[in-house]
Design an enzyme around this catalytic site. Structure first.
Site, PDB file in Angstrom:
ATOM      1  N   GLU A   1      13.892 -26.855  -1.602  1.00 28.56           N
ATOM      2  CA  GLU A   1      12.963 -27.591  -0.743  1.00 28.56           C
ATOM      3  C   GLU A   1      13.371 -27.531   0.725  1.00 28.56           C
ATOM      4  OE1 GLU A   1      14.044 -28.777  -3.646  1.00 28.56           O
ATOM      5  OE2 GLU A   1      12.291 -29.449  -4.796  1.00 28.56           O
TER       6      GLU A   1
ATOM      7  N   PHE B   1      12.518 -42.324 -13.974  1.00 26.77           N
ATOM      8  CA  PHE B   1      13.047 -40.963 -13.873  1.00 26.77           C
ATOM      9  C   PHE B   1      12.527 -40.304 -12.594  1.00 26.77           C
ATOM     10  CE2 PHE B   1      12.507 -36.371 -14.889  1.00 26.77           C
ATOM     11  CZ  PHE B   1      13.857 -36.044 -14.885  1.00 26.77           C
ATOM     12  N   GLN B   2      13.429 -39.780 -11.797  1.00 29.43           N
ATOM     13  CA  GLN B   2      13.113 -39.096 -10.535  1.00 29.43           C
ATOM     14  C   GLN B   2      12.375 -39.985  -9.534  1.00 29.43           C
ATOM     15  OE1 GLN B   2      11.459 -35.172 -11.475  1.00 29.43           O
ATOM     16  NE2 GLN B   2      13.571 -34.415 -11.537  1.00 29.43           N
TER      17      GLN B   2
ATOM     18  N   LYS C   1       1.817 -40.295  -9.098  1.00 31.66           N
ATOM     19  CA  LYS C   1       1.258 -39.326 -10.046  1.00 31.66           C
ATOM     20  C   LYS C   1      -0.077 -39.790 -10.635  1.00 31.66           C
ATOM     21  CE  LYS C   1       2.483 -36.359 -13.894  1.00 31.66           C
ATOM     22  NZ  LYS C   1       3.488 -35.971 -14.884  1.00 31.66           N
TER      23      LYS C   1
ATOM     24  N   MET D   1      31.779 -22.591  15.763  1.00 34.67           N
ATOM     25  CA  MET D   1      31.728 -23.664  16.749  1.00 34.67           C
ATOM     26  C   MET D   1      32.748 -24.756  16.419  1.00 34.67           C
ATOM     27  SD  MET D   1      30.443 -24.400  19.552  1.00 34.67           S
ATOM     28  CE  MET D   1      28.793 -24.069  20.142  1.00 34.67           C
TER      29      MET D   1
HETATM   30  C1  LIG Z   1      24.177 -29.053   8.070  1.00 34.62           C
HETATM   31  C2  LIG Z   1      25.278 -29.034   9.057  1.00 34.62           C
HETATM   32  N1  LIG Z   1      26.540 -29.270   8.687  1.00 34.62           N
HETATM   33  C3  LIG Z   1      27.533 -29.246   9.591  1.00 34.62           C
HETATM   34  C4  LIG Z   1      27.274 -28.995  10.907  1.00 34.62           C
HETATM   35  C5  LIG Z   1      28.408 -28.987  11.925  1.00 34.62           C
HETATM   36  N2  LIG Z   1      28.531 -27.656  12.530  1.00 34.62           N
HETATM   37  C6  LIG Z   1      28.035 -27.354  13.742  1.00 34.62           C
HETATM   38  S1  LIG Z   1      28.294 -25.797  14.181  1.00 34.62           S
HETATM   39  C7  LIG Z   1      29.149 -25.475  12.771  1.00 34.62           C
HETATM   40  C8  LIG Z   1      29.711 -24.124  12.498  1.00 34.62           C
HETATM   41  C9  LIG Z   1      28.680 -23.092  12.308  1.00 34.62           C
HETATM   42  O1  LIG Z   1      29.286 -21.934  11.813  1.00 34.62           O
HETATM   43  P1  LIG Z   1      28.487 -20.616  11.615  1.00 34.62           P
HETATM   44  O2  LIG Z   1      27.189 -20.890  10.922  1.00 34.62           O
HETATM   45  O3  LIG Z   1      29.338 -19.596  10.996  1.00 34.62           O
HETATM   46  O4  LIG Z   1      28.095 -20.206  13.102  1.00 34.62           O
HETATM   47  P2  LIG Z   1      29.064 -19.843  14.326  1.00 34.62           P
HETATM   48  O5  LIG Z   1      29.388 -21.108  15.047  1.00 34.62           O
HETATM   49  O6  LIG Z   1      30.272 -19.199  13.739  1.00 34.62           O
HETATM   50  O7  LIG Z   1      28.243 -18.931  15.156  1.00 34.62           O
HETATM   51  C10 LIG Z   1      29.208 -26.610  11.973  1.00 34.62           C
HETATM   52  C11 LIG Z   1      29.907 -26.681  10.672  1.00 34.62           C
HETATM   53  C12 LIG Z   1      25.939 -28.777  11.259  1.00 34.62           C
HETATM   54  N3  LIG Z   1      25.574 -28.536  12.514  1.00 34.62           N
HETATM   55  N4  LIG Z   1      24.960 -28.774  10.326  1.00 34.62           N
END
Ligand SMILES: Cc1ncc(C[n+]2csc(CCOP(=O)(O)OP(=O)(O)O)c2C)c(N)n1
Lengths: 174, 578
Positions: free
Chosen positions: B67, B129-130, B179, B490
């Site tokens: 989803e 349920f659900q 439903k 990041m």
């Molecule tokens: C759903 C979610 N979980 C955690 C984060 C925290 N977060 C921000 S950037 C990042 C790293 C992203 O890594 P990647 O997708 O490999 O991209 P890169 O920064 O290496 O380009 C994380 C874990 C987020 N933004 N979204």
């Protein structure tokens, strides 16, 4: 600072939930909320007493409330000529000897005794919050067993004074 | 016996199967002009899916594999088509799997209609349920939500939902369908003309002329004006007006992350993006300006940095369709509630004395020359910034580009110059990993003839890559570029800079074979490890007619610069120069 805000809302399911969840999520402190139907079918009025730091926060409260689809009108009536009332029910420790004494205390407040038992008295009082506060303080030495307050409900008076000195009516909030 | 779906449809019509609440829902959707629908079935939504089956020639129906994929695809669709993205899911887990996307659409103001199945009214509130309290869960993350309590209300609710989702500040509207309501046999006929009755919802679109006049005067007096373009301009389709306005008064322009493309990125007045990873020129201009004109941006903290250093000496004018945004984070001296386009058209009618601020333009021009965005250039190895520059060249800067969240997102914002509106799709406010790839699917569905590139991180891609199925199923030629640094880049960068290089849970020691993975979905996969290989692969990626997944191996230790460290001000950028 405390402010009285009223909101006219449509009676649709979830309105109260939406409004309170909004206030909670944005960390607005609510002192009290009262809700009830209005003269118009399908409309309710909410009265909030909020405690906000400054006018910028206050503006956010009213704007965010206004954003809700089922909120028709929001007014901050604190600085208007208003009538504001609250109802409190106070159950105190008492016995038959004390009853007359209590009666004497509550009379000037135009409060009334609405229930009596062997060891307690229940008192009903309506009025401005500071009056209710004052009565509670007077009754406290007897021992308060139970206290229920409705929260303020209010609206602007039919006639508004032509000049406003702003601060005067805030005192209604005690 | 095999029967085609067409035959099924015919038989249904011939035998005059009774109409249900779900049929009424579907008729309402058709009436709203819905053409593409992202769905995932389940028990409580079965009457809806049955009605969709009967009406399948009316919609292009997309079955994502999760989803979350449905809703991000719908967001991408909404962002580039300007039409609401429509998602249908079942109750309970179906609905909760949508939550991230709903919150994402809410904060980035995307018009969305979300329809969730719900358990029958008789068991609502019994932990059936659900069953999940979808209204409770989504109240804070929707512009509005409804639970249908009477089938007769349905056409009105759908009409209102579309109106609310697409007008004023756009946003997601959810409709929860018990439903029994969807399954209820009805005999009402559908009437398409429903009068809207929403006295509490009257967005102000026309700006107050006294306020626009005030702004006009402020412009003629300003010595250091700056224009900040937000995504509100894109929603209002006001790019031409912004260009005319900025040129008319020679006002330098900067953009929020989501506003990129609202103003041409290659225009001499453009200073680049502002904020945490914005340009030195833009952030310095925001720090020094004496008049800041914000059009359709919400002063996010990633943009402003420390508030006390944000445009500290400026008169702030803020144009926004959402009155609650004005003064929320930054006090506005000239508040203008209204549609960006209407406000700009109005502003352009005021006769304003030409401002004199040549010194300011010279200063900005010098900053642009002296402090351009930069990156290290290793001999052969690839780094993210370089990859994005190649993608920019290979697509002539004309592709629709979606991203995930992380370093690659910031590098794309920095190095893929967006010159036209509605080419840029990214999760700004919520910063949702897993967004970019499904969003690209939605964008490609909305614009089948355009090149759509999903630039994703190896981390984020792994959150929603199961949607590769849709590429195969729908023949979508999306180009996926994985900027693969084998890390949550990041996060790794922040740990390096602010947590003494303690890389807690941010380095991937094991990775899937992305090429094989793509191939297993019948999608072409490529791995490229050097600059030379990448350049050689470009025709294979962009001249190829189908979808491609490129595993671009980049150096792990590369960081995003320049940067405003958390809690610092616009005037405290680090990494401005190599
Ligand atoms: C759903 C979610 N979980 C955690 C984060 C925290 N977060 C921000 S950037 C990042 C790293 C992203 O890594 P990647 O997708 O490999 O991209 P890169 O920064 O290496 O380009 C994380 C874990 C987020 N933004 N979204």
């Amino acid at each position: 600072m405390k402010r009285i805000i009223t909101a006219t809302v449509r009676n649709r399911s979830g309105v109260l939930n939406r409004v309170t969840s909004l206030l909670q999520r944005r960390q607005f402190n609510i002192e009290s909320i009262s809700v009830g139907r209005t003269e118009t079918e399908g409309m309710s009025k909410m009265t909030f007493v909020v405690d906000v730091e400054d006018f910028q926060k206050l503006e956010q409260v009213t704007k965010q409330l206004n954003k809700q689809i089922d909120v028709i009108k929001v007014s901050d009536i604190t600085d208007k000529a208003i009538v504001a009332r609250e109802l409190a029910l106070i159950k105190i420790v008492s016995n038959s000897q004390l009853r007359a004494e209590v009666q004497g205390i509550i009379e000037p407040f135009r409060a009334s005794i609405i229930d009596v038992s062997k060891d307690s008295l229940s008192i009903q009082v309506t009025g401005k919050p500071d009056k209710i506060e004052a009565l509670i303080e007077l009754l406290r030495p007897y021992g308060i067993k139970e206290l229920a307050r409705t929260g303020v409900t209010a609206f602007a008076r039919g006639q508004q004074p032509s000049t406003q000195d702003g601060s005067s009516y805030s005192s209604l909030l005690g | 016996m095999e029967r085609t779906q067409k035959q099924d449809q015919q038989t249904a019509a011939e035998t005059k199967e009774p109409r249900t609440g779900a049929d009424l829902l579907v008729e309402s959707l058709i009436n709203e002009g819905v053409e593409t629908l992202f769905g995932y079935p389940g028990g409580a939504a079965l009457p809806i899916f049955d009605a969709l089956y009967k009406a399948q020639s009316a919609f292009d129906q997309i079955l994502a594999r999760h989803e979350q994929g449905s809703i991000h695809a719908a967001e991408g669709y909404a962002r580039v088509s300007g039409k609401p993205g429509v998602v249908v899911a079942t109750s309970g887990p179906g609905a909760t799997n949508l939550v991230t996307g709903i919150a994402d659409a809410m904060i980035d103001s995307l018009p969305m209609i979300i329809i969730t199945g719900q358990v029958a009214q008789g068991v609502i509130g019994t932990d059936a349920f659900q069953e999940v309290d979808v209204m409770g869960v989504t109240t804070p993350i929707t512009k509005h939500n409804y639970q249908v309590r009477d089938v007769k209300e349905l056409p009105r609710i759908i009409r209102e939902a579309f109106h609310i989702a697409t007008t004023g500040r756009p946003g997601p509207v959810l409709i929860d369908m018990p439903k029994d309501i969807s399954g209820e046999i009805i005999d009402e006929s559908f009437s398409p003309n429903i009068e809207l009755d929403l006295p509490g919802y009257q967005p102000t679109t026309k700006p107050n002329p006294l306020q626009t006049k005030k702004l006009a005067e402020a412009i003629s007096n300003a010595k250091k004006p700056v224009l900040l373009t937000g995504a509100g301009i894109l929603f209002a389709k006001a790019s031409e007006e912004v260009l005319e306005f900025a040129e008319k008064y020679s006002i330098p322009v900067t953009s929020t992350l989501l506003g990129l493309g609202a103003f041409p990125g290659n225009h001499p007045l453009f200073m680049g993006m502002a904020g945490m990873h914005g340009t030195y020129t833009a952030n310095t201009a925001l720090y020094e300006c004496d008049l800041l004109i914000n059009i359709g941006a919400r002063f996010d903290d990633r943009l402003t940095g420390k508030l006390s250093s944000f445009a500290p000496n400026a008169t702030v004018a803020h144009i926004d369709i959402d009155p609650a945004e004005i003064g929320k984070n930054v006090p506005a001296d000239i508040p203008i509630v209204g549609d960006a386009k209407a406000a700009l058209i109005r502003l352009l009618t005021h006769e304003i004395e030409q401002p004199e601020h040549d010194d300011w333009l010279v200063r900005i021009h010098e900053n642009k020359e002296k402090y351009p965005l930069w990156f290290n250039k290793p001999e052969q190895d690839m780094i993210g910034q370089w990859v994005i520059k190649q993608v920019h060249e290979a697509t002539d800067g004309n592709a629709i580009v979606t991203t995930d969240v992380g370093q690659h997102q910031m590098w794309t914002a920095q190095f893929y110059t967006f010159n036209k509106p509605d080419k840029w799709v990214s999760s700004g406010g919520l910063g949702t990993m897993g967004f970019g790839f499904p969003a690209a699917i939605g964008a490609q569905l909305a614009k089948p003839d355009e090149t759509v590139v999903a630039i994703v991180g190896d981390g984020g891609f792994q959150m929603t890559l199961q949607e590769l199925s849709i590429l195969q199923e729908k023949g979508l030629p999306v180009k996926v570029i994985i900027v693969n640094n084998q890390a949550l880049g990041m996060v790794r960068q922040w740990q390096e800079k602010f947590y003494s290089e303690r890389y807690s849970q941010s380095i991937f020691s094991i990775q899937p074979d992305f090429v094989k993975l793509a191939e297993s979905y019948n999608v072409k996969g490529l791995q490229v490890k050097s600059q030379e290989e990448f350049i050689k692969a470009i025709p294979e990626i962009f001249d190829y007619e189908g979808p491609v997944v490129v595993d671009a191996r980049v150096l792990q230790q590369e960081n995003v610069f320049p940067m405003i460290a958390p809690g610092k001000g616009l005037n405290e950028m680090i990494g401005v120069k190599p």
